[in-house]
Scaffold this motif. Structure first.
Motif, mmCIF file in Angstrom:
data_model
loop_
_atom_site.group_PDB
_atom_site.id
_atom_site.type_symbol
_atom_site.label_atom_id
_atom_site.label_comp_id
_atom_site.label_asym_id
_atom_site.label_seq_id
_atom_site.Cartn_x
_atom_site.Cartn_y
_atom_site.Cartn_z
ATOM 1 N N VAL A 35 0.821 -1.213 0.000
ATOM 2 C CA VAL A 35 0.000 0.000 0.000
ATOM 3 C C VAL A 35 0.851 1.257 0.000
ATOM 4 C CG1 VAL A 35 -2.078 -0.969 0.990
ATOM 5 C CG2 VAL A 35 -0.251 -0.239 2.504
ATOM 6 N N PHE A 36 2.121 1.114 0.343
ATOM 7 C CA PHE A 36 3.059 2.227 0.202
ATOM 8 C C PHE A 36 4.466 1.654 0.077
ATOM 9 C CE2 PHE A 36 2.392 1.634 4.788
ATOM 10 C CZ PHE A 36 3.685 1.405 5.225
ATOM 11 N N ASP A 37 5.323 2.435 -0.519
ATOM 12 C CA ASP A 37 6.727 2.063 -0.738
ATOM 13 C C ASP A 37 7.489 3.380 -0.729
ATOM 14 O OD1 ASP A 37 9.225 1.252 -1.603
ATOM 15 O OD2 ASP A 37 8.465 -0.029 -3.214
ATOM 16 N N LYS A 57 1.682 11.081 3.245
ATOM 17 C CA LYS A 57 0.460 10.886 2.452
ATOM 18 C C LYS A 57 0.775 10.684 0.980
ATOM 19 C CE LYS A 57 -1.922 14.537 3.702
ATOM 20 N NZ LYS A 57 -3.056 15.490 3.751
ATOM 21 N N THR A 58 1.825 11.325 0.515
ATOM 22 C CA THR A 58 2.178 11.239 -0.902
ATOM 23 C C THR A 58 2.686 9.854 -1.316
ATOM 24 O OG1 THR A 58 4.367 12.114 -0.318
ATOM 25 C CG2 THR A 58 2.719 13.689 -1.099
ATOM 26 N N VAL A 90 -6.390 3.712 10.961
ATOM 27 C CA VAL A 90 -5.547 4.701 10.280
ATOM 28 C C VAL A 90 -5.823 6.099 10.822
ATOM 29 C CG1 VAL A 90 -4.876 5.659 8.043
ATOM 30 C CG2 VAL A 90 -5.645 3.276 8.184
ATOM 31 N N LEU A 91 -4.744 6.833 11.096
ATOM 32 C CA LEU A 91 -4.824 8.242 11.460
ATOM 33 C C LEU A 91 -4.064 9.056 10.431
ATOM 34 C CD1 LEU A 91 -4.162 8.632 15.322
ATOM 35 C CD2 LEU A 91 -6.118 9.515 14.060
ATOM 36 N N VAL A 92 -4.676 10.127 9.951
ATOM 37 C CA VAL A 92 -4.019 11.019 8.998
ATOM 38 C C VAL A 92 -3.903 12.400 9.636
ATOM 39 C CG1 VAL A 92 -4.092 12.047 6.700
ATOM 40 C CG2 VAL A 92 -4.999 9.735 7.063
ATOM 41 N N LEU A 102 1.465 13.301 7.615
ATOM 42 C CA LEU A 102 1.919 11.933 7.878
ATOM 43 C C LEU A 102 0.733 11.038 8.225
ATOM 44 C CD1 LEU A 102 5.150 12.513 10.017
ATOM 45 C CD2 LEU A 102 4.999 11.973 7.575
ATOM 46 N N VAL A 103 0.893 9.735 7.957
ATOM 47 C CA VAL A 103 -0.172 8.755 8.169
ATOM 48 C C VAL A 103 0.334 7.669 9.113
ATOM 49 C CG1 VAL A 103 -1.715 7.084 7.064
ATOM 50 C CG2 VAL A 103 -1.069 9.185 5.848
#
Length: 262
Positions: A35-37, A57-58, A90-92, A102-103
């Motif tokens: 889901v992210f890298d 987030k990006t 999840v917190l954003v 930040l997430v």
């Protein structure tokens, strides 16, 4: 979700204990996909004990984060979805000083018992973290300032419960872990097995691996999960493989005849 809201409020009003960048490549696995890298993750110490990875987030695919609650301008609760699987742990953060954009995503703790302090024991979250090509064990990353040393020692370790000797050994591995009390790993042949029974509990430590447990029963008194061991520890803790460690807090531990405080 109350615990996440409380964490968001705490971090936006009081701030985190510490925030640092890391050059490590960090990936999050969910539903068979990443889901992210990113190489722009941040270590965030929500408390003094260990850090957590926060992800920009990006780093996420467009539309992967769905806003669930936007009651504050500083942070919001979110749902993360990929390949038919999702998590709402999840917190954003929007406008929160060092946490801006930040997430925070929890890692699944299903069936686990943490050997460290934890904020939550969620059963739904990321399926796993990868740092470079290593899958991390446990619910939080390793602390870059923490060290584990496994040192052989001939100092005598004696374990008692209610005055009954459960183990006695002068061929031990002493494990020293930054900020924690020493732990003593004994050979299986030094233990009186008549007092032990297997536990179904397992736990994961980022520094040592997956632990299994034994219960103790002495004079009719049962102490659950009083002993743990690692069948296949991590490389940094290889010397403790198969050895038994008694909880200092659940048994009387004597080092060269001197009783330790619980």
């Amino acid at each position: 979700m109350t615990d996440l809201e409380e964490l968001g409020k705490k971090l936006t009003t009081e701030g985190p204990h510490k925030v640092e960048g890391t050059p490590r490549r960090v990936r999050g696995l969910l539903g068979g996909g990443y889901v992210f890298d990113t190489t722009a993750a941040r270590y965030v110490w929500e408390h003094p004990y260990y850090p957590y990875f926060y992800i920009p987030k990006t780093a996420f695919e467009k539309g992967a984060l769905e806003k669930l609650d936007s009651s504050t301008k500083s942070y919001w609760l979110a749902k993360l979805s990929i390949a038919g699987k999702s998590t709402d742990r999840v917190l954003v953060f929007e406008d929160a000083g060092p946490l801006k954009d930040l997430v925070r995503i929890e890692v699944s703790a299903l069936g686990l018992k943490s050997t460290h302090f934890t904020f939550s024991a969620s059963n739904e979250g990321l399926d796993g973290w990868f740092v470079e090509d290593e899958k991390l064990l446990g619910t939080h990353p390793k602390d870059p300032y923490k060290r584990v040393e496994c040192i052989p020692s001939s100092r005598e370790i004696r374990i008692e419960v209610d005055g009954v000797v459960l183990a006695k050994s002068s061929q031990n591995i002493f494990l020293f872990e930054t900020m924690l009390r020493p732990r003593y790993y004994l050979a299986t042949t030094s233990v009186n097995w008549e007092f032990l029974s297997e536990s179904k509990t397992t736990s994961y430590c980022p520094y040592k691996g997956m632990a299994n447990y034994y219960n103790i029963k002495v004079n009719g008194k049962k102490i659950d999960d009083a002993i743990w061991y690692y069948r296949y520890p991590t490389a940094e803790s290889a010397l403790i493989a198969g050895r038994l460690c008694f909880y200092n807090e659940k048994a009387d531990v004597f080092v060269d005849g001197v009783k330790e405080e619980k």
